[in-house]
Design a protein around this motif. Structure first.
Motif, PDB file in Angstrom:
ATOM      1  N   ASP A 269       0.844  -1.200   0.000  1.00  0.00           N
ATOM      2  CA  ASP A 269       0.000   0.000   0.000  1.00  0.00           C
ATOM      3  C   ASP A 269       0.880   1.252   0.000  1.00  0.00           C
ATOM      4  OD1 ASP A 269      -2.292  -1.582   0.190  1.00  0.00           O
ATOM      5  OD2 ASP A 269      -2.250  -1.562   2.378  1.00  0.00           O
ATOM      6  N   VAL A 270       1.889   1.239   0.872  1.00  0.00           N
ATOM      7  CA  VAL A 270       2.819   2.371   0.961  1.00  0.00           C
ATOM      8  C   VAL A 270       3.550   2.571  -0.350  1.00  0.00           C
ATOM      9  CG1 VAL A 270       4.943   3.198   2.057  1.00  0.00           C
ATOM     10  CG2 VAL A 270       3.149   2.166   3.452  1.00  0.00           C
ATOM     11  N   ILE A 271       4.088   1.491  -0.885  1.00  0.00           N
ATOM     12  CA  ILE A 271       4.916   1.575  -2.097  1.00  0.00           C
ATOM     13  C   ILE A 271       4.093   2.043  -3.288  1.00  0.00           C
ATOM     14  CG2 ILE A 271       6.348   0.245  -3.695  1.00  0.00           C
ATOM     15  CD1 ILE A 271       7.024  -1.604  -1.295  1.00  0.00           C
ATOM     16  N   GLN A 272       2.894   1.509  -3.434  1.00  0.00           N
ATOM     17  CA  GLN A 272       2.057   1.883  -4.577  1.00  0.00           C
ATOM     18  C   GLN A 272       1.639   3.347  -4.505  1.00  0.00           C
ATOM     19  OE1 GLN A 272       1.650   0.763  -7.858  1.00  0.00           O
ATOM     20  NE2 GLN A 272       1.017  -1.177  -6.914  1.00  0.00           N
ATOM     21  N   PHE A 273       1.325   3.840  -3.301  1.00  0.00           N
ATOM     22  CA  PHE A 273       0.972   5.247  -3.138  1.00  0.00           C
ATOM     23  C   PHE A 273       2.159   6.142  -3.486  1.00  0.00           C
ATOM     24  CE2 PHE A 273      -3.194   4.745  -1.673  1.00  0.00           C
ATOM     25  CZ  PHE A 273      -3.742   5.981  -1.357  1.00  0.00           C
ATOM     26  N   ASN A 274       3.348   5.760  -3.038  1.00  0.00           N
ATOM     27  CA  ASN A 274       4.550   6.517  -3.371  1.00  0.00           C
ATOM     28  C   ASN A 274       4.742   6.596  -4.873  1.00  0.00           C
ATOM     29  OD1 ASN A 274       7.073   7.435  -1.508  1.00  0.00           O
ATOM     30  ND2 ASN A 274       5.603   6.208  -0.352  1.00  0.00           N
ATOM     31  N   GLN A 275       4.597   5.460  -5.535  1.00  0.00           N
ATOM     32  CA  GLN A 275       4.786   5.432  -6.983  1.00  0.00           C
ATOM     33  C   GLN A 275       3.732   6.266  -7.699  1.00  0.00           C
ATOM     34  OE1 GLN A 275       6.501   1.918  -8.999  1.00  0.00           O
ATOM     35  NE2 GLN A 275       4.528   1.767 -10.024  1.00  0.00           N
ATOM     36  N   ALA A 276       2.548   6.371  -7.089  1.00  0.00           N
ATOM     37  CA  ALA A 276       1.475   7.176  -7.682  1.00  0.00           C
ATOM     38  C   ALA A 276       1.698   8.673  -7.471  1.00  0.00           C
ATOM     39  CB  ALA A 276       0.134   6.769  -7.085  1.00  0.00           C
ATOM     40  N   GLY A 277       2.686   9.033  -6.613  1.00  0.00           N
ATOM     41  CA  GLY A 277       3.002  10.444  -6.408  1.00  0.00           C
ATOM     42  C   GLY A 277       2.633  10.981  -5.044  1.00  0.00           C
ATOM     43  N   ILE A 278       2.032  10.128  -4.194  1.00  0.00           N
ATOM     44  CA  ILE A 278       1.667  10.544  -2.836  1.00  0.00           C
ATOM     45  C   ILE A 278       2.654   9.897  -1.868  1.00  0.00           C
ATOM     46  CG2 ILE A 278      -0.117  10.464  -1.046  1.00  0.00           C
ATOM     47  CD1 ILE A 278      -2.190  10.495  -3.288  1.00  0.00           C
ATOM     48  N   GLU A 279       3.556  10.688  -1.325  1.00  0.00           N
ATOM     49  CA  GLU A 279       4.663  10.151  -0.541  1.00  0.00           C
ATOM     50  C   GLU A 279       4.424  10.187   0.967  1.00  0.00           C
ATOM     51  OE1 GLU A 279       8.091  12.342  -1.759  1.00  0.00           O
ATOM     52  OE2 GLU A 279       8.290  11.268  -3.651  1.00  0.00           O
ATOM     53  N   ASN A 280       3.462  10.968   1.424  1.00  0.00           N
ATOM     54  CA  ASN A 280       3.242  11.111   2.875  1.00  0.00           C
ATOM     55  C   ASN A 280       2.352   9.995   3.411  1.00  0.00           C
ATOM     56  OD1 ASN A 280       1.279  12.465   1.247  1.00  0.00           O
ATOM     57  ND2 ASN A 280       0.432  13.463   3.066  1.00  0.00           N
ATOM     58  N   VAL A 281       2.834   8.757   3.263  1.00  0.00           N
ATOM     59  CA  VAL A 281       2.055   7.594   3.656  1.00  0.00           C
ATOM     60  C   VAL A 281       2.946   6.584   4.368  1.00  0.00           C
ATOM     61  CG1 VAL A 281       2.393   6.581   1.362  1.00  0.00           C
ATOM     62  CG2 VAL A 281       0.550   5.732   2.810  1.00  0.00           C
ATOM     63  N   VAL A 282       2.422   5.998   5.454  1.00  0.00           N
ATOM     64  CA  VAL A 282       3.139   4.984   6.231  1.00  0.00           C
ATOM     65  C   VAL A 282       2.183   3.842   6.545  1.00  0.00           C
ATOM     66  CG1 VAL A 282       4.713   6.655   7.278  1.00  0.00           C
ATOM     67  CG2 VAL A 282       2.584   6.056   8.460  1.00  0.00           C
ATOM     68  N   ALA A 283       2.762   2.710   6.985  1.00  0.00           N
ATOM     69  CA  ALA A 283       1.938   1.543   7.303  1.00  0.00           C
ATOM     70  C   ALA A 283       2.251   1.021   8.690  1.00  0.00           C
ATOM     71  CB  ALA A 283       2.166   0.444   6.265  1.00  0.00           C
ATOM     72  N   SER A 284       1.214   0.482   9.334  1.00  0.00           N
ATOM     73  CA  SER A 284       1.416  -0.156  10.634  1.00  0.00           C
ATOM     74  C   SER A 284       1.898  -1.593  10.461  1.00  0.00           C
ATOM     75  CB  SER A 284       0.109  -0.134  11.437  1.00  0.00           C
ATOM     76  OG  SER A 284      -0.929  -0.755  10.698  1.00  0.00           O
ATOM     77  N   SER A 285       2.096  -2.017   9.230  1.00  0.00           N
ATOM     78  CA  SER A 285       2.678  -3.325   8.893  1.00  0.00           C
ATOM     79  C   SER A 285       1.867  -4.495   9.441  1.00  0.00           C
ATOM     80  CB  SER A 285       4.123  -3.413   9.403  1.00  0.00           C
ATOM     81  OG  SER A 285       4.880  -2.360   8.878  1.00  0.00           O
ATOM     82  N   GLY A 286       0.554  -4.376   9.367  1.00  0.00           N
ATOM     83  CA  GLY A 286      -0.296  -5.495   9.747  1.00  0.00           C
ATOM     84  C   GLY A 286      -0.532  -5.642  11.231  1.00  0.00           C
ATOM     85  N   THR A 287       0.129  -4.835  12.058  1.00  0.00           N
ATOM     86  CA  THR A 287      -0.075  -4.914  13.502  1.00  0.00           C
ATOM     87  C   THR A 287      -1.147  -3.907  13.922  1.00  0.00           C
ATOM     88  OG1 THR A 287       1.595  -3.239  13.997  1.00  0.00           O
ATOM     89  CG2 THR A 287       2.347  -5.516  13.847  1.00  0.00           C
ATOM     90  N   ALA A 288      -1.748  -4.140  15.082  1.00  0.00           N
ATOM     91  CA  ALA A 288      -2.707  -3.168  15.606  1.00  0.00           C
ATOM     92  C   ALA A 288      -1.964  -1.876  15.923  1.00  0.00           C
ATOM     93  CB  ALA A 288      -3.366  -3.719  16.866  1.00  0.00           C
ATOM     94  N   LEU A 289      -2.581  -0.754  15.596  1.00  0.00           N
ATOM     95  CA  LEU A 289      -1.950   0.553  15.810  1.00  0.00           C
ATOM     96  C   LEU A 289      -1.645   0.767  17.290  1.00  0.00           C
ATOM     97  CD1 LEU A 289      -1.162   3.085  14.142  1.00  0.00           C
ATOM     98  CD2 LEU A 289      -3.375   4.054  14.778  1.00  0.00           C
ATOM     99  N   THR A 290      -0.469   1.307  17.581  1.00  0.00           N
ATOM    100  CA  THR A 290      -0.052   1.494  18.981  1.00  0.00           C
ATOM    101  C   THR A 290       0.208   2.979  19.271  1.00  0.00           C
ATOM    102  OG1 THR A 290       2.333   1.316  18.531  1.00  0.00           O
ATOM    103  CG2 THR A 290       1.113  -0.734  18.883  1.00  0.00           C
ATOM    104  N   PRO A 291       0.164   3.380  20.552  1.00  0.00           N
ATOM    105  CA  PRO A 291       0.463   4.769  20.919  1.00  0.00           C
ATOM    106  C   PRO A 291       1.857   5.212  20.468  1.00  0.00           C
ATOM    107  CG  PRO A 291      -0.596   3.647  22.759  1.00  0.00           C
ATOM    108  CD  PRO A 291      -0.313   2.602  21.719  1.00  0.00           C
TER     109      PRO A 291
END
Length: 659
Positions: A269-291
């Protein structure tokens, strides 16, 4: 290790205004530059750069230092990474020093793990691009996903061969120790034949905000039902999955610039968004979001837009992380993709302009999104609707800001068609419960503080006064220590009649010499340990160096001392920030009368110390009838006369410090 000679060249070459100018828009302000703080949200500039001093100061956050310190704060580089970045910027060749076997053995364990991880990243990447197996299997897979060569390079994607121990053998052959291959999880120990954890997988390096490789994610390509589709590095001294976000290294500059972070679930998801031109994207890598992950984003922006798959079950599972985001005081929006689509597939087939438009038009406030999603389940069931409303109010109660809570209550009332008064009452109960718990803790802390405060009220006041005087001495040493000035010395000499009288002689001293000799004469040592270390180091520096080079001086200071020195050096730059001269207001600078400023500071310090002695004498005077207090009273009077002499020299009435 980078050689000292290389580090010296980097410090001598790097221009602080040029380095910071790559990240912050600077405008000239006299001999300095000013701009908006990159560390806080502000409209008026509080960020100052002094080319003459080679340092910067952010008055909004309190941060400051030299060019290297800026890169470490802003881009979250380690010290060596900052040096390498500057060396590359100024085309300086890096000279590495050879380490002895003993030095290698003593190398920090974490650093060794980082080195092994960096080697693994390069190995997997080269295997993907240059080996027959890598190109046939790994590269073909990435090409099928639509990733370009530039994207593959940007994210250092790789491939781990199907052979059981291909990577382990290569790493051992290059001199990397098995203990670090195992502690990073790259190699799994098994009797006498350790094997590769990620064999036969395409590799996704997981990097820190500064770009250091922390661990890996590996996706299996073979159709093996027994093997996990995705496999991550195990927890280690350098990899804690709850504190890491995939893509943060590539996204950090764009997140800060766009003032928004898109949060997705997976690597692609991160990589495809970057390639599409939207770089301000990160992933929780399949884990539940943490503080911890949320706080990582909070260092760059207050705004998060959570991107969800179109799958309804996945949506309901994912919205649990929204409350965590709200608790951290962040602003959160939510955007869902059409059924059957995820961020990867949608970005792959959608042109940039349409993708940006979709995100803009479909990003909803969390309260609207939650209502629209859960109302489908509630339908006309009053009990389910009540549970939904209660759930929404619980989310609102997590918001720290009271005004925002009120606005969301109004919005919830409108959407759910329920009395605002009922919602406010429910919210008050939830907030009151939280406040009661916090208040109890605060009262306990306050009680402990009051016990300490009531025991030593006078001491706290004295420490504050002494702190200010000692800080002023350090300031003088930093700004004028190497300057030669004319000072007045009072000498005792016999006149023609044989009477002893005071004679004033003018002599030239270096400022640091004058201060050092004065403190020695009074047998005074600075009380603040931080100032004491800075004072000692400065005097030694002036004795060994003819000229004072602030960059060179700061380079060898402990970070805590360097921060204090920067704060002191940049204190006067507040004048430039407020543009007083542009308003025909001309503040008096210390340069006008350096010797007078030095003498007044030393006299004031003596005044304070003598006043403290008088208080000690007064404390020793007995109130018992018949006590002999003649000697202490006589001493107190003599010291009071000394204070009067200070008063005459300073040209002002001396009030009592101790009152």
């Amino acid at each position: 290790m980078i050689s000292k000679a290389t580090i010296d060249i980097v410090f001598e070459t790097a221009r602080v205004e040029e380095v910071i100018g790559d990240f912050v828009q600077l405008k000239r302000a006299g001999s300095n530059f000013k701009g908006l703080s990159p560390f806080s949200d502000e409209r008026s500039p509080s960020f100052m750069v002094s080319p003459a001093k080679g340092i910067w100061k952010d008055f909004s956050s309190g941060k400051g230092g030299n060019a290297v310190a800026f890169l470490m704060e802003h881009s979250h580089f380690t010290y060596p990474e900052a040096i390498r970045f500057l060396a590359k910027k100024y085309n300086i060749e890096i000279e590495e020093t050879e380490q002895t076997d003993e030095e290698k053995a003593n190398t920090d364990v974490r650093e060794s793990m980082y080195l092994v991880s960096e080697f693994a990243k390069d190995y997997f990447h080269n295997t993907l691009l240059h080996s027959e197996e890598g190109k046939a299997i790994g590269l073909s897979y990435f090409k099928e996903r639509g990733f370009t060569g530039e994207t593959i390079k940007k994210f250092s994607l790789g491939y781990s061969p199907e052979t059981w121990d291909a990577f382990t053998k290569e790493a051992l052959g290059k001199g990397y120790k098995l203990e670090f291959l195992e502690s990073t999880g790259l190699t799994i120990p098994k009797d006498d034949r350790p094997f590769d954890r990620f064999k036969g997988r395409v590799m996704f390096p997981i990097q820190s905000m500064s770009g250091r490789v922390l661990g890996f994610g590996g996706r299996i390509l073979a159709n093996d039902k027994k093997a996990a589709k995705y496999l991550n590095s195990p927890e280690s001294d350098i990899y804690h999955k709850s504190k890491v976000l995939y893509g943060i290294f590539q996204a950090k500059q764009s997140i800060a610039k766009q003032n928004n972070c898109f949060l997705v679930e997976g690597y692609t998801d991160v990589i495809q968004f970057n390639q599409a031109g939207i770089e301000n994207v990160v992933a929780s890598s399949g884990t539940a979001l943490t503080p911890d992950q949320i706080r990582l984003i909070n260092r760059l922006t207050k705004n998060i837009t959570v991107l969800f798959d179109g799958d309804a079950a996945g949506l309901r599972a994912s919205i649990r992380g929204i409350d965590l985001i709200l608790e951290e005081g962040m602003n959160v929006k939510v955007c869902a993709f059409p059924d059957g689509e995820d961020p990867d597939s949608f970005a792959k087939k959608t042109p940039y302009e349409e993708l940006v438009k979709y995100l803009d038009e479909n990003s909803k406030d969390f309260i609207q999104f939650k209502a629209s999603l859960l109302m489908k389940d509630a339908k006309n069931d009053p009990i389910k609707k009540a549970d939904l409303i209660r759930d929404m109010v619980v989310s609102i109660s997590k918001i720290p800001d009271r005004i925002q809570r009120e606005i969301y209550i109004q919005e919830c009332s409108r959407i759910m068609d329920i009395s605002e008064q009922v919602l406010v009452s429910t919210l008050a109960q939830l907030v009151q419960k939280d406040v009661a718990e916090v208040g109890k803790k605060q009262r306990q802390e306050q009680k402990a503080f009051e016990v300490v405060k009531n025991d030593t009220p006078a001491q706290v006041q004295k420490v504050d006064i002494l702190y200010g005087l000692e800080r002023k001495i350090i300031e003088i040493l930093l700004l004028y220590g190497n300057k030669t000035e004319e000072f007045e010395d009072v000498l005792l000499k016999a006149n023609e009649e044989g009477e002893i009288e005071n004679v004033i002689e003018k002599k030239q001293y270096k400022v640091f010499q004058r201060i050092y000799l004065s403190l020695q004469e009074d047998e005074v040592e600075l009380a603040n340990p931080l100032f004491r270390d800075i004072f000692s180091g400065l005097v030694n520096y002036y004795l060994q160096n003819e000229n004072f080079n602030i960059e060179q001086y700061l380079m060898h200071l402990h970070p805590e001392l360097a921060q204090e020195v920067t704060d002191i050096l940049m204190e006067d730059e507040r004048v430039t920030l407020h543009d007083w001269e542009g308003q025909n207001i001309f503040p008096k600078t210390k340069n006008d009368t350096i010797s007078q400023y030095v003498s007044e500071t030393i006299l004031t310090m003596r005044w304070y110390l003598v006043d403290r002695i008088i208080e000690e004498i007064k404390g020793s005077i007995s109130s018992e009838p018949g006590s002999d207090n003649i000697e202490p009273l006589s001493m107190a009077m003599d010291y009071s006369k000394l204070i009067n002499s200070f008063s005459k020299k300073l040209g002002r009435v001396m009030s009592r410090y101790s009152n």
